[in-house]
Design an enzyme around this catalytic site. Sequence first.
Site, PDB file in Angstrom:
ATOM      1  N   ASP A 186     -33.098  13.135 -22.151  1.00 45.43           N
ATOM      2  CA  ASP A 186     -33.532  12.454 -23.378  1.00 45.43           C
ATOM      3  C   ASP A 186     -34.844  13.110 -23.799  1.00 45.43           C
ATOM      4  O   ASP A 186     -35.320  14.046 -23.132  1.00 45.43           O
ATOM      5  CB  ASP A 186     -33.678  10.933 -23.164  1.00 45.43           C
ATOM      6  CG  ASP A 186     -33.319  10.160 -24.434  1.00 45.43           C
ATOM      7  OD1 ASP A 186     -33.961  10.413 -25.468  1.00 45.43           O
ATOM      8  OD2 ASP A 186     -32.400   9.327 -24.403  1.00 45.43           O
ATOM      9  N   HIS A 259     -32.234  13.342 -29.558  1.00 46.23           N
ATOM     10  CA  HIS A 259     -32.817  12.999 -28.245  1.00 46.23           C
ATOM     11  C   HIS A 259     -32.926  14.238 -27.360  1.00 46.23           C
ATOM     12  O   HIS A 259     -32.591  14.185 -26.160  1.00 46.23           O
ATOM     13  CB  HIS A 259     -31.989  11.899 -27.569  1.00 46.23           C
ATOM     14  CG  HIS A 259     -32.156  10.559 -28.227  1.00 46.23           C
ATOM     15  ND1 HIS A 259     -33.352   9.868 -28.234  1.00 46.23           N
ATOM     16  CD2 HIS A 259     -31.284   9.779 -28.931  1.00 46.23           C
ATOM     17  CE1 HIS A 259     -33.200   8.718 -28.887  1.00 46.23           C
ATOM     18  NE2 HIS A 259     -31.964   8.646 -29.343  1.00 46.23           N
ATOM     19  N   GLU A 322     -28.345   8.575 -32.828  1.00 38.79           N
ATOM     20  CA  GLU A 322     -29.684   8.612 -33.402  1.00 38.79           C
ATOM     21  C   GLU A 322     -30.214  10.045 -33.639  1.00 38.79           C
ATOM     22  O   GLU A 322     -31.261  10.411 -33.133  1.00 38.79           O
ATOM     23  CB  GLU A 322     -30.643   7.836 -32.488  1.00 38.79           C
ATOM     24  CG  GLU A 322     -30.232   6.381 -32.341  1.00 38.79           C
ATOM     25  CD  GLU A 322     -31.105   5.584 -31.374  1.00 38.79           C
ATOM     26  OE1 GLU A 322     -31.331   4.399 -31.647  1.00 38.79           O
ATOM     27  OE2 GLU A 322     -31.549   6.140 -30.358  1.00 38.79           O
TER      28      GLU A 322
HETATM   29  C1  ACM Z   1     -28.382   3.895 -27.924  1.00 36.49           C
HETATM   30  O1  ACM Z   1     -28.747   2.767 -27.526  1.00 36.49           O
HETATM   31  N1  ACM Z   1     -29.191   4.633 -28.682  1.00 36.49           N
HETATM   32  C2  ACM Z   1     -27.091   4.436 -27.592  1.00 36.49           C
END
Ligand code: ACM
Length: 536
Positions: A186, A259, A322
């Site tokens: 991440d 991410h 995201e």
């Molecule tokens: C997430 O909670 N962004 C998958």
Amino acid sequence: MFLFIFFIPYLNLAQKISPIIPTPQKYNEIEGFISIEKFVFFNDDDIPENISQFFSYELNKHYNILKKEDKVIPTILFIKKSLSDDSTAINLPKDFYSISVNDHIEVKYTSDASCFYAVNSLLQLIEGETGKWFIKKCQVIDSPKFQWRGLHLDVSRHFFSVDEIKKFIQLMSYYKFNTFHWHLTDDQGWRIEIKKYPELTKIGAYRDSTIEGHYSKKPRSYTIEKYGGFYTQDEIKEVVSYAQSRYINIVPEIEMPGHSRSALAAYPQFSCNGLKKPVPGLWGIFEDIYCSKEESILFIQDILKEVIDLFPFEYIHIGGDEAPKKRWNSCSSCQKVIIDNDLENEEELQSYFIKRMDDFLMKKGKKLIGWDEILEGGLSANATVMSWRGDKGGKEAASQGHYVVMSPNTHCYFDYYQSSHFSEPLAIGGYLPLEKVYNFNPIPKGMNEIDAKYILGGQANIWTEYITSIDQVEYMAYPRSLALIQNLWCNIKPSFDDFLYVYLNKHQEYLNKHDVNYSNSIHIPKLNISRKKKWY
Ligand code: ACM
Ligand code: ZN
């Protein structure tokens, strides 16, 4: 103003319900018990060696019971059966087992995994005290409802050692979970050694600072201290092998295209603008993501090649959540990919990006799974969707004939608060008490039977922005994981009150035995507060 406070009792039940969690499909208790005191003999030639070792170890460590070696009539007789049972011509469900406790104990199982499940059920049937252990006479018939029974753990925001991960896996296996989703990369840290790109861990595994308190609190302050760590490939192999011995599949997650700040801190040439930025110590969503140019795609596929070789499970999780499209929007390379491939916009570009990974994984004999954002711009042909923003993504994917794992933030985000008490440790927000988890159903309301066949199961996620130790992971995960597994295993689940009765009277002690730092939030009395104008 007068407050009337009523404490709602939950300990007034004394029904004969199964002491096993998850509740077996059938449990019948009969008069009497079999004493197992200090010794048992079981025919370990008839079960896999790792299960025999596990069973002997657990009996010895937690009950002081030793496995006797002499060849006498076994106290516990294990019998392997085929799924199509000749004597009854009935096809048994996958991972079926049964336990019959009478003058001796007979365990029938149909797969190695179901033998392990039976042994764990048997351990949960033990009652009494040191030297006076016994099991009530009963009949257990059991098999799982869903094939994907998962817990996820984010090791990027905070890092956990190999031993801590093994303990997490061990706990999962006591309760018949079978899938560990290992969130290995991440923005805030890259946690897996990739031999071809050593800078991923040399640079990407460490950040120089970490935000203090909740990220919504302003002004922000930081602890200025190097934080990080990673797993070597040998350590990954060790964890995979451990998980296999506990019948847990591991799904590794390599986040893309968003991410990805930790990877881009090490290899900024694979971003859109090539600017070198540090591994962030702040939580949230970042605009810098992988560029969709060919070099970046090949870089990620090189990484996946090594990941594939480490993890035997058929699924690889590619994230997909995201990912802001701002950089792609102003990047000439990304715009060229859009034109060259006849794409409409950046959503379709994300879909193209995921499709490249899907094709790559397919050729390597693997299956792609990603968060529900991978639906945007069109779902790749072989993709499985993990539905996290409620159940909408899961419904849409299933209606398109794609497999789905349900992990809606409404019921499955174990980083949310579990009570509103001030003593709860700082959490990201939300409110997910035990009873709400218990009411989770992986099949969304109103879904038709055809679509429901695409729901593989469910999973809870443990994001660790605010979870700094394995003790706190356990606090967030237990007892909520027990409520979750009831929804993933049982065809007919008992009432919440019955579940609570078994949990409080049997499983808290069981969790104590296994040194689990479970939450006691359930003991915080529910307050029913009303205001009366006149109280006399
Ligand atoms: C997430 O909670 N962004 C998958
Ligand atoms: Zn770009």
